[in-house]
Design a protein around this motif. Sequence first.
Motif, mmCIF file in Angstrom:
data_model
loop_
_atom_site.group_PDB
_atom_site.id
_atom_site.type_symbol
_atom_site.label_atom_id
_atom_site.label_comp_id
_atom_site.label_asym_id
_atom_site.label_seq_id
_atom_site.Cartn_x
_atom_site.Cartn_y
_atom_site.Cartn_z
ATOM 1 N N LEU A 1 2.722 -5.240 8.285
ATOM 2 C CA LEU A 1 1.733 -4.257 7.851
ATOM 3 C C LEU A 1 2.018 -3.805 6.428
ATOM 4 C CD1 LEU A 1 -0.705 -2.507 8.545
ATOM 5 C CD2 LEU A 1 0.899 -0.789 9.366
ATOM 6 N N LEU A 2 3.273 -3.600 6.110
ATOM 7 C CA LEU A 2 3.644 -3.205 4.755
ATOM 8 C C LEU A 2 3.267 -4.295 3.757
ATOM 9 C CD1 LEU A 2 5.096 -1.266 2.790
ATOM 10 C CD2 LEU A 2 7.178 -2.548 3.294
ATOM 11 N N CYS A 3 3.532 -5.542 4.112
ATOM 12 C CA CYS A 3 3.242 -6.647 3.195
ATOM 13 C C CYS A 3 1.744 -6.848 2.981
ATOM 14 C CB CYS A 3 3.859 -7.935 3.719
ATOM 15 S SG CYS A 3 5.646 -7.955 3.584
ATOM 16 N N PHE A 4 0.939 -6.692 4.014
ATOM 17 C CA PHE A 4 -0.490 -6.972 3.920
ATOM 18 C C PHE A 4 -1.343 -5.719 3.787
ATOM 19 C CE2 PHE A 4 1.073 -10.864 5.918
ATOM 20 C CZ PHE A 4 0.524 -11.796 5.066
ATOM 21 N N ALA B 1 5.043 -0.885 -2.683
ATOM 22 C CA ALA B 1 5.979 -2.002 -2.817
ATOM 23 C C ALA B 1 5.253 -3.339 -2.943
ATOM 24 C CB ALA B 1 6.910 -2.023 -1.617
ATOM 25 N N PHE B 2 3.974 -3.323 -3.340
ATOM 26 C CA PHE B 2 3.181 -4.551 -3.393
ATOM 27 C C PHE B 2 3.807 -5.588 -4.314
ATOM 28 C CE2 PHE B 2 -0.322 -7.078 -5.212
ATOM 29 C CZ PHE B 2 -0.749 -7.687 -4.053
ATOM 30 N N TYR B 3 4.298 -5.160 -5.444
ATOM 31 C CA TYR B 3 4.889 -6.100 -6.409
ATOM 32 C C TYR B 3 6.086 -6.826 -5.814
ATOM 33 C CZ TYR B 3 7.248 -7.800 -10.583
ATOM 34 O OH TYR B 3 7.863 -8.589 -11.497
ATOM 35 N N TYR B 4 6.874 -6.123 -5.018
ATOM 36 C CA TYR B 4 8.082 -6.716 -4.447
ATOM 37 C C TYR B 4 7.787 -7.579 -3.230
ATOM 38 C CZ TYR B 4 10.212 -3.346 -7.521
ATOM 39 O OH TYR B 4 10.563 -2.634 -8.621
ATOM 40 N N THR B 5 6.715 -7.279 -2.515
ATOM 41 C CA THR B 5 6.388 -8.061 -1.322
ATOM 42 C C THR B 5 5.511 -9.261 -1.647
ATOM 43 O OG1 THR B 5 4.495 -6.644 -0.844
ATOM 44 C CG2 THR B 5 6.577 -6.079 0.212
ATOM 45 N N GLU C 1 6.001 -11.897 -3.499
ATOM 46 C CA GLU C 1 6.689 -13.185 -3.451
ATOM 47 C C GLU C 1 7.078 -13.600 -2.035
ATOM 48 O OE1 GLU C 1 11.215 -11.800 -4.470
ATOM 49 O OE2 GLU C 1 9.848 -12.164 -6.129
ATOM 50 N N LEU C 2 6.921 -12.716 -1.069
ATOM 51 C CA LEU C 2 7.238 -13.047 0.319
ATOM 52 C C LEU C 2 6.063 -13.683 1.058
ATOM 53 C CD1 LEU C 2 9.165 -9.824 1.340
ATOM 54 C CD2 LEU C 2 10.135 -12.041 0.780
ATOM 55 N N TYR C 3 4.866 -13.636 0.508
ATOM 56 C CA TYR C 3 3.685 -14.134 1.199
ATOM 57 C C TYR C 3 3.800 -15.576 1.678
ATOM 58 C CZ TYR C 3 1.119 -9.899 0.080
ATOM 59 O OH TYR C 3 0.704 -8.605 -0.002
#
Length: 87
Positions: A39-42, A52-56, A58-60
Amino acid sequence: MGFYEQLKRAIAVYDEILRQPHRTEIARELRDEEDLFMLLCFSEMLGLPNPAFYYTLELYPVIIERFHEWHLRAGMEKSPLEGIRCC
């Protein structure tokens, strides 16, 4: 078998007996933690502000494979994101 091997085996069996009732609780907690992480990532794509969008970002590529399982667990029949079609 020597005494030490028997003692190690007895300790391993005892440890397994103590862990058994908590396996489902641990699995549930890990799943809930992963759901919160997804949920945090998307959240930015869902319209929620994500500091934290910038940090997440690269995890996509890594988590996109698990996205389908996540949105089904979250109660969404189809992917809520237009750019990601997994169903």
